[in-house]
Design an enzyme around this catalytic site. Structure first.
Site, PDB file in Angstrom:
ATOM      1  N   HIS A 123     -11.334  -1.357  -3.018  1.00  0.00           N
ATOM      2  CA  HIS A 123     -10.070  -0.813  -3.515  1.00  0.00           C
ATOM      3  C   HIS A 123      -9.831   0.520  -2.779  1.00  0.00           C
ATOM      4  CE1 HIS A 123      -7.534   1.336  -6.496  1.00  0.00           C
ATOM      5  NE2 HIS A 123      -7.174   0.143  -6.915  1.00  0.00           N
ATOM      6  N   ASP A 200     -18.743   0.954  -7.669  1.00  0.00           N
ATOM      7  CA  ASP A 200     -17.425   1.022  -8.291  1.00  0.00           C
ATOM      8  C   ASP A 200     -17.347  -0.130  -9.287  1.00  0.00           C
ATOM      9  OD1 ASP A 200     -14.826   0.709  -9.032  1.00  0.00           O
ATOM     10  OD2 ASP A 200     -14.002   0.617  -6.998  1.00  0.00           O
ATOM     11  N   GLN A 203     -13.855  -3.015 -12.136  1.00  0.00           N
ATOM     12  CA  GLN A 203     -13.566  -4.406 -12.531  1.00  0.00           C
ATOM     13  C   GLN A 203     -14.754  -5.073 -13.208  1.00  0.00           C
ATOM     14  OE1 GLN A 203     -10.667  -5.737 -12.591  1.00  0.00           O
ATOM     15  NE2 GLN A 203      -9.567  -4.252 -11.354  1.00  0.00           N
ATOM     16  N   CYS A 364      -3.772  -2.574  -4.210  1.00  0.00           N
ATOM     17  CA  CYS A 364      -4.448  -1.362  -3.718  1.00  0.00           C
ATOM     18  C   CYS A 364      -5.681  -1.746  -2.895  1.00  0.00           C
ATOM     19  CB  CYS A 364      -4.826  -0.418  -4.846  1.00  0.00           C
ATOM     20  SG  CYS A 364      -3.423   0.123  -5.808  1.00  0.00           S
TER      21      CYS A 364
HETATM   22  N1  C6P Z   1      -7.372  -1.567  -9.828  1.00  0.00           N
HETATM   23  C1  C6P Z   1      -5.748  -3.360 -10.042  1.00  0.00           C
HETATM   24  O1  C6P Z   1      -4.677  -3.829 -10.408  1.00  0.00           O
HETATM   25  P1  C6P Z   1      -8.084   3.611 -11.704  1.00  0.00           P
HETATM   26  O2  C6P Z   1      -6.717   3.450 -11.137  1.00  0.00           O
HETATM   27  O3  C6P Z   1      -8.714   4.914 -11.325  1.00  0.00           O
HETATM   28  O4  C6P Z   1      -8.165   3.312 -13.156  1.00  0.00           O
HETATM   29  O5  C6P Z   1      -8.977   2.447 -11.040  1.00  0.00           O
HETATM   30  C2  C6P Z   1      -9.068   2.356  -9.662  1.00  0.00           C
HETATM   31  C3  C6P Z   1      -9.816   1.143  -9.251  1.00  0.00           C
HETATM   32  C4  C6P Z   1     -11.023   1.303  -8.617  1.00  0.00           C
HETATM   33  N2  C6P Z   1     -11.758   0.251  -8.232  1.00  0.00           N
HETATM   34  C5  C6P Z   1     -11.354  -1.007  -8.459  1.00  0.00           C
HETATM   35  C6  C6P Z   1     -12.226  -2.146  -8.045  1.00  0.00           C
HETATM   36  C7  C6P Z   1     -10.133  -1.229  -9.095  1.00  0.00           C
HETATM   37  O6  C6P Z   1      -9.737  -2.489  -9.317  1.00  0.00           O
HETATM   38  C8  C6P Z   1      -9.327  -0.140  -9.475  1.00  0.00           C
HETATM   39  C9  C6P Z   1      -7.987  -0.340 -10.112  1.00  0.00           C
HETATM   40  C10 C6P Z   1      -6.131  -1.957 -10.476  1.00  0.00           C
HETATM   41  O7  C6P Z   1      -6.536  -4.011  -9.378  1.00  0.00           O
HETATM   42  C11 C6P Z   1      -5.013  -0.992 -10.262  1.00  0.00           C
HETATM   43  S1  C6P Z   1      -4.655  -0.765  -8.563  1.00  0.00           S
END
Ligand code: C6P
Length: 406
Positions: A123, A200, A203, A364
């Protein structure tokens, strides 16, 4: 025990919504998932009875808020099996947590010529903070490749590890593909060369048991809002010794021990990394979400979602012209797909007219789209409250769409 799907669905008031006069079919859980009544109640109760700032007052409400806030930290600690609550840093979300590590651990430990390894399926929030750091420091970002199924190529990953590698930062479960990476093996290989590993878990955390001690990861990051909790809160887990050695992230209230105009000294963990008034209600809501998840059990949730994914995949494969993007053997509840000649945004809009919420876009993860040579995908992502009947609604919606577009 049978999975209590009806009870679970009844716990999420939003699932009764009608969208365009149709029952809501919410399949955009990877972007953000819905909240159970206990989480909503925790916010209402806090603001109705217990709210004040934390760590600052001696009055009753401040003590109550602080106790609830710190109890949530304890719940997070147990949920991921950290050794100590000192290892649980409350941040705004996964993005904030990665930036924290880049700006503190990274700035202190990564120098010109050093290397950071990520993967081809990250991401943006696990790419851009490292690019910014590399630019500033003259360090080099290395990208471990994947195959067309969306699986990390382990020999290629291993070959990237060397004496210049200062950090491996890897997604546990890909948001664009659903791939669950072999993180135990990755950590073992990196640790054999004394390289710390950040996972990370944005998910992964809602879908499986995460035990940071068993994994032996050095950092683990996630967001509350994908874990049935409010937005504005996330967690950075770090091994205590690493966090202790790291300089603070932001300066301000709550993170200090003493302040004079000449010099300040810093608070111990975890407060050293929590400058300013935190997201009090959201943290407490995260505690409530974890309590709820524990009452169902992460193993039961994982088994239910595995069934949903298997069913959705089987049904999707029957649809002519539907191409699944991401076919790793180890996969979580994400079905990314393209439909011959129909743009994913049209898929998303048409499905919305049937009450079905999916995400369409690059998720993203633009490098993943580049890899598959598609501008975007449509993505259905499953949560603990979804059902096979909802997948049937999705599949019939897709078939309608194909008919409409000829
Ligand atoms: N993915 C998706 O629709 P935040 O925005 O900080 O809560 O999470 C960021 C993030 C980091 N790593 C992974 C693997 C993610 O999937 C995400 C967020 C969402 O897939 C919003 S773009």
């Amino acid at each position: 025990m049978t999975y209590p799907i009806e009870k679970i669905r009844a716990d999420f008031p939003i699932l009764n919504e009608k969208i365009r006069n149709k029952p809501l079919v919410y399949l955009d859980n990877a972007a953000s998932c819905q909240k159970p009544q206990v989480v909503i109640d925790s916010l209402v109760n806090l603001y109705s009875h217990d709210y004040a700032n934390v760590h600052r007052g001696v009055h009753t409400l401040s003590v109550r808020s602080t106790d609830l806030f710190e109890a949530a930290r304890e719940k997070v600690k147990s949920f991921i099996n950290a050794k100590s609550e000192k290892e649980i840093i409350f941040v705004r979300g996964a993005t904030d947590a990665v930036n924290l590590v880049a700006q503190t651990y990274g700035k202190a430990n990564i120098h010109a010529g050093d290397e950071i390894i990520i993967t081809a399926m990250e991401h943006h929030s696990n790419i851009v903070p490292w690019q910014m750091l590399c630019e500033e420091k003259g360090a080099i970002l290395k990208v471990a490749p994947m195959n067309l199924a969306g699986e990390l190529l382990m020999p290629e990953f291993e070959a990237l590890l060397n004496a210049k590698t200062k950090l491996v930062s890897i997604v546990h479960m890909s948001n664009a593909l659903g791939t669950i990476n072999p993180v135990e093996k990755i950590i073992e290989l990196a640790h054999a060369q004394n390289i710390p590993v950040l996972l990370d878990g944005a998910q992964a955390i809602p879908h499986m048991v995460v035990d940071v001690q068993a994994l032996d990861c050095d950092f683990y990051v996630f967001s509350g809002h994908k874990l049935y909790a409010p937005t504005g809160v996330g967690v950075l887990y770090g091994k205590q010794a690493l966090l202790e050695a790291m300089p603070p992230y932001q300066g301000g209230g709550d993170m200090i021990r003493t302040v004079t105009f000449e010099k300040s000294t810093y608070a111990g963990l975890p407060h050293k990394f929590e400058a300013g008034t935190p997201s009090i209600a959201e943290v407490i809501g995260l505690g409530a979400a974890i309590g709820y998840l524990n009452s169902i059990g992460m193993e039961a949730i994982a088994a239910h979602e595995a069934e949903l994914l298997a069913y959705a995949t089987e049904q999707a494969l029957k649809i002519d012209g539907l191409k699944i993007i991401g076919e790793a053997k180890e996969k979580g509840g994400i079905l990314s797909f393209t439909l011959h000649r129909i743009h994913p945004h049209d898929i998303g809009t048409m499905l919305d007219s049937l009450g079905i919420a999916i995400r369409a876009g690059h998720h993203c993860a633009m490098p993943v789209m580049d890899f598959y040579k598609v501008p975007a995908t449509a993505r259905a992502s499953f949560a603990m409250y979804n059902t096979k009947a909802e997948i049937d609604v999705l599949m019939s919606g897709i078939r309608n769409l194909i008919e409409m577009f000829g």
